[in-house]
Design a protein around this motif. Structure first.
Motif, mmCIF file in Angstrom:
data_model
loop_
_atom_site.group_PDB
_atom_site.id
_atom_site.type_symbol
_atom_site.label_atom_id
_atom_site.label_comp_id
_atom_site.label_asym_id
_atom_site.label_seq_id
_atom_site.Cartn_x
_atom_site.Cartn_y
_atom_site.Cartn_z
ATOM 1 N N ILE A 1 -0.820 -9.869 -4.616
ATOM 2 C CA ILE A 1 0.348 -10.085 -4.381
ATOM 3 C C ILE A 1 1.068 -8.899 -6.106
ATOM 4 N N LEU A 2 1.578 -8.342 -5.355
ATOM 5 C CA LEU A 2 3.184 -7.146 -6.241
ATOM 6 C C LEU A 2 4.004 -7.775 -6.421
ATOM 7 N N ASP A 3 4.961 -8.522 -7.091
ATOM 8 C CA ASP A 3 5.879 -9.242 -6.898
ATOM 9 C C ASP A 3 6.537 -9.056 -7.957
ATOM 10 N N HIS A 4 6.208 -8.274 -9.491
ATOM 11 C CA HIS A 4 6.694 -7.510 -10.260
ATOM 12 C C HIS A 4 7.813 -6.895 -10.171
ATOM 13 N N GLY A 5 8.472 -6.093 -9.135
ATOM 14 C CA GLY A 5 9.656 -5.354 -9.136
ATOM 15 C C GLY A 5 8.548 -4.261 -8.241
ATOM 16 N N ARG A 6 8.935 -2.863 -8.550
ATOM 17 C CA ARG A 6 8.305 -2.002 -7.149
ATOM 18 C C ARG A 6 6.793 -1.721 -8.233
ATOM 19 N N GLU A 7 5.857 -1.879 -7.810
ATOM 20 C CA GLU A 7 4.693 -1.938 -7.838
ATOM 21 C C GLU A 7 3.341 -1.349 -6.802
ATOM 22 N N ALA A 8 2.720 -1.119 -6.874
ATOM 23 C CA ALA A 8 1.341 -0.211 -6.114
ATOM 24 C C ALA A 8 0.242 -0.314 -6.299
ATOM 25 N N LEU A 9 -0.695 -0.136 -5.917
ATOM 26 C CA LEU A 9 -2.141 -1.161 -5.918
ATOM 27 C C LEU A 9 -3.154 0.739 -5.959
ATOM 28 N N GLY A 10 -3.579 0.521 -7.742
ATOM 29 C CA GLY A 10 -4.186 1.041 -7.798
ATOM 30 C C GLY A 10 -5.708 1.351 -7.754
ATOM 31 N N THR A 11 -6.467 2.703 -7.184
ATOM 32 C CA THR A 11 -7.925 2.414 -6.655
ATOM 33 C C THR A 11 -9.221 3.004 -7.375
ATOM 34 N N THR A 12 -9.729 2.857 -7.347
ATOM 35 C CA THR A 12 -10.763 3.258 -7.823
ATOM 36 C C THR A 12 -10.843 4.798 -7.273
ATOM 37 N N ALA A 13 -11.301 6.226 -7.113
ATOM 38 C CA ALA A 13 -11.452 7.236 -6.137
ATOM 39 C C ALA A 13 -12.608 7.317 -5.851
ATOM 40 N N LEU A 14 -13.613 7.009 -5.991
ATOM 41 C CA LEU A 14 -15.034 6.992 -5.381
ATOM 42 C C LEU A 14 -14.861 5.565 -4.263
ATOM 43 N N ASP A 15 -14.677 4.770 -4.465
ATOM 44 C CA ASP A 15 -15.186 3.477 -3.572
ATOM 45 C C ASP A 15 -13.255 3.579 -3.036
ATOM 46 N N ALA A 16 -12.944 3.303 -3.405
ATOM 47 C CA ALA A 16 -11.568 2.782 -3.100
ATOM 48 C C ALA A 16 -10.729 1.162 -3.537
ATOM 49 N N GLU A 17 -12.247 0.792 -4.588
ATOM 50 C CA GLU A 17 -11.922 -0.225 -5.207
ATOM 51 C C GLU A 17 -10.609 -0.885 -5.759
ATOM 52 N N PRO A 18 -9.633 -2.026 -5.688
ATOM 53 C CA PRO A 18 -8.516 -2.027 -6.581
ATOM 54 C C PRO A 18 -8.707 -2.053 -8.250
ATOM 55 N N ASP A 19 -8.238 -1.237 -8.526
ATOM 56 C CA ASP A 19 -8.672 -0.983 -10.276
ATOM 57 C C ASP A 19 -7.592 -1.488 -10.646
ATOM 58 N N ILE A 20 -6.183 -0.804 -10.552
ATOM 59 C CA ILE A 20 -5.194 -1.385 -11.340
ATOM 60 C C ILE A 20 -3.622 -1.870 -10.618
#
Length: 195
Positions: A106-125
């Motif tokens: 859930i990205l519900d704190h305003g303008r947010e984007a999901l950052g992923t790991t560079a190699l596996d594209a796993e959700p990171d931050i």
């Protein structure tokens, strides 16, 4: 080939090509007419299409029709090229696939984007995005003045606009304390957040 004429002298060799082109324009017009008839017919008598009338495999076809102002209320996990067809895969293939739309972040704190790991594209931050800014407009304006000054051999204008570009870039890229990162919290299938 001469322009703006409707016919050619016989010895120019354009007559056959002109006739083929003219015939093609009528065929094209017929195709447009058939399309318009189909649009009107479908609007008045056709069945309403669902959100995925072609059984497409990608996520854009999972959104309701007409679409809401956002794509997804939670960011879905995707682990294959055809996420809407994952249910059709054999069980051995599903071990690597993690779900499609029932869980996510859930990205519900305003303008947010999901950052992923560079190699596996796993959700990171989860990254906080900045608010609207006039900086790109000002940078474009001052950049245009740099090139105008160079074209006019006005070195004072070129230098002043270059300094203004540098100031706008510094202000635009200056870190803001409110743009903090946070850890992503996945959503349970029941709808609650894990954390």
């Amino acid at each position: 080939m001469p322009r703006r004429i409707y016919t050619y002298a016989p010895d120019m060799g354009w007559t056959t090509v002109n006739q083929i082109t003219s015939l093609g324009s009528f065929v094209f017009a017929l195709g447009v007419l058939i399309f318009l008839i189909d649009v009107v017919w479908s609007y008045h008598r056709g069945p309403l299409a669902g959100k995925n009338p072609w059984d497409a495999p990608t996520l854009e076809w999972s959104v309701a029709s007409p679409p809401p102002p956002y794509n997804f209320s939670t960011l879905p996990f995707v682990a294959s090229r055809h996420p809407l067809w994952e249910d059709r895969l054999p069980e051995a293939s599903k071990t690597r696939l993690r779900s499609v739309l029932d869980e996510g972040y859930i990205l519900d704190h305003g303008r947010e984007a999901l950052g992923t790991t560079a190699l596996d594209a796993e959700p990171d931050i989860i990254l906080k995005m900045p608010e609207d800014s006039y900086a790109p407009f000002l940078l474009g304006l001052f950049s245009a003045l740099v090139f105008a000054g160079m074209a006019l051999h006005s070195w004072w204008l070129t230098g002043a606009a270059g300094i203004a570009c540098a100031v706008v870039l510094i202000v635009w890229r200056w870190p803001e304390r409110k743009l903090v990162q946070r850890e992503p919290y996945p959503v349970h299938e029941e709808g609650g957040a894990l954390g």
